[in-house]
Design an enzyme around this catalytic site. Structure first.
Site, PDB file in Angstrom:
ATOM      1  N   GLY A 127      65.594  -5.140  12.080  1.00 32.15           N
ATOM      2  CA  GLY A 127      66.250  -4.486  10.951  1.00 32.15           C
ATOM      3  C   GLY A 127      67.762  -4.525  11.078  1.00 32.15           C
ATOM      4  O   GLY A 127      68.403  -3.490  11.325  1.00 32.15           O
ATOM      5  N   THR A 161      61.795 -10.230   8.557  1.00 28.16           N
ATOM      6  CA  THR A 161      60.691 -11.178   8.737  1.00 28.16           C
ATOM      7  C   THR A 161      59.450 -10.470   9.286  1.00 28.16           C
ATOM      8  O   THR A 161      59.538  -9.743  10.287  1.00 28.16           O
ATOM      9  CB  THR A 161      61.128 -12.310   9.691  1.00 28.16           C
ATOM     10  OG1 THR A 161      62.263 -12.954   9.119  1.00 28.16           O
ATOM     11  CG2 THR A 161      60.019 -13.331   9.907  1.00 28.16           C
ATOM     12  N   GLU A 245      69.207 -14.991  20.329  1.00 28.02           N
ATOM     13  CA  GLU A 245      68.513 -15.533  19.151  1.00 28.02           C
ATOM     14  C   GLU A 245      68.854 -17.007  18.958  1.00 28.02           C
ATOM     15  O   GLU A 245      68.020 -17.800  18.546  1.00 28.02           O
ATOM     16  CB  GLU A 245      68.894 -14.717  17.907  1.00 28.02           C
ATOM     17  CG  GLU A 245      68.101 -15.110  16.669  1.00 28.02           C
ATOM     18  CD  GLU A 245      68.486 -14.330  15.411  1.00 28.02           C
ATOM     19  OE1 GLU A 245      69.363 -13.453  15.488  1.00 28.02           O
ATOM     20  OE2 GLU A 245      67.910 -14.617  14.349  1.00 28.02           O
ATOM     21  N   GLU A 389      77.593 -22.441   8.338  1.00 29.29           N
ATOM     22  CA  GLU A 389      79.042 -22.272   8.102  1.00 29.29           C
ATOM     23  C   GLU A 389      79.635 -21.372   9.186  1.00 29.29           C
ATOM     24  O   GLU A 389      80.726 -21.634   9.714  1.00 29.29           O
ATOM     25  CB  GLU A 389      79.306 -21.660   6.718  1.00 29.29           C
ATOM     26  CG  GLU A 389      79.015 -22.588   5.542  1.00 29.29           C
ATOM     27  CD  GLU A 389      77.524 -22.703   5.229  1.00 29.29           C
ATOM     28  OE1 GLU A 389      76.733 -21.891   5.727  1.00 29.29           O
ATOM     29  OE2 GLU A 389      77.153 -23.635   4.487  1.00 29.29           O
TER      30      GLU A 389
HETATM   31  C1  LIG Z   1      63.972 -16.740   6.142  1.00 31.56           C
HETATM   32  C2  LIG Z   1      64.944 -15.726   6.643  1.00 31.56           C
HETATM   33  C3  LIG Z   1      64.510 -14.791   7.571  1.00 31.56           C
HETATM   34  C4  LIG Z   1      65.383 -13.790   7.994  1.00 31.56           C
HETATM   35  N1  LIG Z   1      64.909 -12.821   8.848  1.00 31.56           N
HETATM   36  C5  LIG Z   1      65.700 -11.780   9.174  1.00 31.56           C
HETATM   37  C6  LIG Z   1      65.180 -10.680   9.949  1.00 31.56           C
HETATM   38  O1  LIG Z   1      64.017 -10.671  10.355  1.00 31.56           O
HETATM   39  N2  LIG Z   1      65.983  -9.639  10.190  1.00 31.56           N
HETATM   40  C7  LIG Z   1      67.290  -9.591   9.780  1.00 31.56           C
HETATM   41  O2  LIG Z   1      67.968  -8.607  10.073  1.00 31.56           O
HETATM   42  N3  LIG Z   1      67.815 -10.615   9.037  1.00 31.56           N
HETATM   43  C8  LIG Z   1      67.047 -11.687   8.726  1.00 31.56           C
HETATM   44  N4  LIG Z   1      67.551 -12.726   7.967  1.00 31.56           N
HETATM   45  C9  LIG Z   1      68.892 -12.591   7.410  1.00 31.56           C
HETATM   46  C10 LIG Z   1      69.898 -13.583   7.952  1.00 31.56           C
HETATM   47  O3  LIG Z   1      70.359 -13.180   9.196  1.00 31.56           O
HETATM   48  C11 LIG Z   1      71.039 -13.638   6.899  1.00 31.56           C
HETATM   49  O4  LIG Z   1      70.488 -14.245   5.747  1.00 31.56           O
HETATM   50  C12 LIG Z   1      72.212 -14.422   7.375  1.00 31.56           C
HETATM   51  O5  LIG Z   1      72.891 -13.714   8.380  1.00 31.56           O
HETATM   52  C13 LIG Z   1      73.207 -14.713   6.210  1.00 31.56           C
HETATM   53  O6  LIG Z   1      73.536 -13.533   5.567  1.00 31.56           O
HETATM   54  P1  LIG Z   1      73.411 -13.375   3.973  1.00 31.56           P
HETATM   55  O7  LIG Z   1      72.056 -13.851   3.575  1.00 31.56           O
HETATM   56  O8  LIG Z   1      73.779 -11.973   3.627  1.00 31.56           O
HETATM   57  O9  LIG Z   1      74.463 -14.372   3.382  1.00 31.56           O
HETATM   58  P2  LIG Z   1      76.069 -14.153   3.286  1.00 31.56           P
HETATM   59  O10 LIG Z   1      76.586 -13.611   4.581  1.00 31.56           O
HETATM   60  O11 LIG Z   1      76.365 -13.372   2.061  1.00 31.56           O
HETATM   61  O12 LIG Z   1      76.532 -15.636   3.115  1.00 31.56           O
HETATM   62  C14 LIG Z   1      76.424 -16.351   1.890  1.00 31.56           C
HETATM   63  C15 LIG Z   1      77.037 -17.726   2.085  1.00 31.56           C
HETATM   64  O13 LIG Z   1      78.426 -17.614   2.438  1.00 31.56           O
HETATM   65  C16 LIG Z   1      78.671 -18.266   3.678  1.00 31.56           C
HETATM   66  N5  LIG Z   1      79.657 -17.477   4.452  1.00 31.56           N
HETATM   67  C17 LIG Z   1      79.635 -16.147   4.691  1.00 31.56           C
HETATM   68  N6  LIG Z   1      80.682 -15.771   5.463  1.00 31.56           N
HETATM   69  C18 LIG Z   1      81.392 -16.902   5.699  1.00 31.56           C
HETATM   70  C19 LIG Z   1      82.577 -17.176   6.454  1.00 31.56           C
HETATM   71  N7  LIG Z   1      83.241 -16.208   7.111  1.00 31.56           N
HETATM   72  N8  LIG Z   1      83.021 -18.467   6.496  1.00 31.56           N
HETATM   73  C20 LIG Z   1      82.347 -19.469   5.865  1.00 31.56           C
HETATM   74  N9  LIG Z   1      81.219 -19.245   5.132  1.00 31.56           N
HETATM   75  C21 LIG Z   1      80.731 -17.995   5.068  1.00 31.56           C
HETATM   76  C22 LIG Z   1      77.337 -18.291   4.403  1.00 31.56           C
HETATM   77  O14 LIG Z   1      77.262 -19.346   5.340  1.00 31.56           O
HETATM   78  C23 LIG Z   1      76.367 -18.501   3.242  1.00 31.56           C
HETATM   79  O15 LIG Z   1      76.306 -19.866   2.894  1.00 31.56           O
HETATM   80  C24 LIG Z   1      66.720 -13.759   7.536  1.00 31.56           C
HETATM   81  C25 LIG Z   1      67.156 -14.738   6.631  1.00 31.56           C
HETATM   82  C26 LIG Z   1      66.285 -15.703   6.195  1.00 31.56           C
HETATM   83  C27 LIG Z   1      66.772 -16.720   5.190  1.00 31.56           C
END
Ligand SMILES: Cc1cc2nc3c(=O)[nH]c(=O)nc-3n(C[C@H](O)[C@H](O)[C@H](O)COP(=O)(O)OP(=O)(O)OC[C@H]3O[C@@H](n4cnc5c(N)ncnc54)[C@H](O)[C@@H]3O)c2cc1C
Length: 402
Positions: A127, A161, A245, A389
């Site tokens: 979480g 997940t 991780e 990224e």
């Molecule tokens: C299938 C799946 C399973 C997951 N399972 C878990 C889980 O079990 N528990 C959990 O806690 N999380 C989980 N996650 C979450 C995952 O850790 C996040 O999706 C990830 O950290 C990206 O965060 P966000 O989705 O909020 O995207 P954002 O952080 O909003 O990013 C959106 C886009 O902007 C880009 N970006 C953001 N900041 C920057 C920067 N500083 N410089 C350049 N580019 C940037 C990113 O690369 C991305 O392309 C899961 C995600 C997926 C897809």
């Protein structure tokens, strides 16, 4: 630098290969080889067998069941596990919360939670992410407020997940909103999923699967004894966990096995008077990705050798492994989609709507069922574990020194 296996490493590789092939039921491994997800029961069965043989939590401290292996032995173990399509030990238990409890937890927490996590008597989920906090995790808003000998948690987690299977969740929650730095007011708390006030809501994925969820916390009361480490120092646990991780995320063994399968399938798919494998252009694409994979494997061995020299400290160059490894995994699913062509579409569910004889699945093409879901599912690998990224930012800062 000599990157070849020593005779002892070759013997170790053979020992691991034999173990995985003889002890993990073929029925479970064959499902993975055919591109199907392991079921919850498959994952539990495989991990319990590994645990009985001392091979489930090899990355933990020795006193809690870990192995005093060299980095190369760890690499070989992971490669053999993946290339034999054995479901990996549940990462939330084994790679994430287990090491955190072993390093930061109290003796009581270790004795209670670690053996149960090793045997998946408790299924854990992670979480961390929230709707407004993913890459910028420190902006998380879930609150934990002290009330006597409990914390009261309110907020929302997302992308959690397999939360639908989970008995416990480890949560990052803000315990001091006034902290000077955002990272300083966060705590790492273990929460029983049966606690009143927790709601799990599925997120439907484009591949048709149910893998991730939203988890809501409404006045969830958690005993203070479930705090790990010090209050407001949860960021230390989070950083420690995220470094674990990312290790093993290159998945070279899995990609090797998937390329082998792609090649075998291409030899069975007709194209004119021959097969797709006889087409130079398809062979070229497969060979290209295989060369990239070989380069990745050698880079991974170099990173391991460097980490050995650095006394086991993670090498920031492992971000390169994450980027290339995930891109290669995606590329293989793209080639599988190209190979299956229109048969990757779920026509078998629409039989009544298709004219006789049109686009019927030819005999022996049943593998095509999993190709499109796998293609869509693998879009995730460039996002989770720190998006590609973000990995590029790490390389710019820590490797190139910008
Ligand atoms: C299938 C799946 C399973 C997951 N399972 C878990 C889980 O079990 N528990 C959990 O806690 N999380 C989980 N996650 C979450 C995952 O850790 C996040 O999706 C990830 O950290 C990206 O965060 P966000 O989705 O909020 O995207 P954002 O952080 O909003 O990013 C959106 C886009 O902007 C880009 N970006 C953001 N900041 C920057 C920067 N500083 N410089 C350049 N580019 C940037 C990113 O690369 C991305 O392309 C899961 C995600 C997926 C897809």
């Amino acid at each position: 630098m000599d990157l070849r296996y020593t005779p002892e490493e070759v013997a170790f590789r053979d020992e691991m290969k034999t173990f995985f092939r003889e002890k993990i039921p073929a029925e479970i491994r064959n499902k993975g080889a055919a591109g199907h997800h392991a079921t919850k029961q498959d994952m539990i069965t495989a991990q319990r067998i590994m645990n009985q043989h001392g091979l489930a939590v090899t990355n933990w401290p020795v006193e809690w069941g870990g192995k005093d292996w060299t980095p190369m032995q760890r690499y070989i173990y992971t490669e053999e596990l993946m290339s034999n399509h054995v479901p990996a030990p549940l990462p939330f238990n084994v790679a994430m919360v287990g090491p955190v409890i072993a390093f930061f937890g109290t003796e009581e927490q270790k004795k209670h939670f670690l053996p149960r996590a090793a045997n998946i008597d408790d299924w854990w989920c992670q979480g961390f992410s929230e709707p407004g906090a993913g890459s910028d995790l420190a902006s998380l808003k879930t609150r934990a407020v002290r009330d006597g000998d409990h914390y009261v948690i309110n907020g929302q987690k997302t992308w959690t997940t397999l939360a639908q299977y989970a008995d416990w969740i480890f949560v990052l929650a803000r315990t001091n909103p006034e902290a000077r730095k955002r990272q300083e007011g966060i705590s790492f708390i273990l929460v029983d999923m049966k606690t009143p006030g927790i709601t799990v809501r599925p997120i439907q994925l484009v591949d048709g699967g149910h893998e991730v969820n939203e988890v809501f916390f409404d006045d969830v009361r958690v005993p203070v004894g479930h705090l790990v480490g010090e209050e407001n120092r949860g960021w230390d646990c989070a950083k420690f966990l995220l470094a674990n991780e990312r290790s093993g995320i290159a998945r070279v063994g899995l990609s090797k096995a998937n390329i082998r399968r792609l090649r075998d399938l291409a030899r069975t798919v007709p194209s004119g008077d021959a097969t797709v494998w006889d087409s130079e252009s398809f062979r070229y694409k497969v060979n290209e990705v295989e060369i990239d994979l070989k380069a990745l494997e050698i880079t991974q061995l170099r990173v391991i050798a460097n980490e050995r020299k650095r006394g086991g400290l993670p090498d920031p160059a492992s971000s390169i492994l994450k980027i290339k490894g995930s891109e290669i995994q995606q590329r293989i699913t793209e080639l599988a989609l190209e190979l299956a062509g229109p048969f990757a579409l779920p026509y078998h569910d629409m039989e009544d709507e298709i004219p006789d004889g049109a686009n019927d699945l030819p005999d022996g093409f049943d593998w095509a069922d999993t190709v499109a879901p796998s293609y869509f599912n693998n879009r995730k690998v460039t996002i989770y574990g720190g998006s590609n990224e973000i990995q590029r930012n790490i390389i710019a800062k820590m490797v190139l020194g910008f």
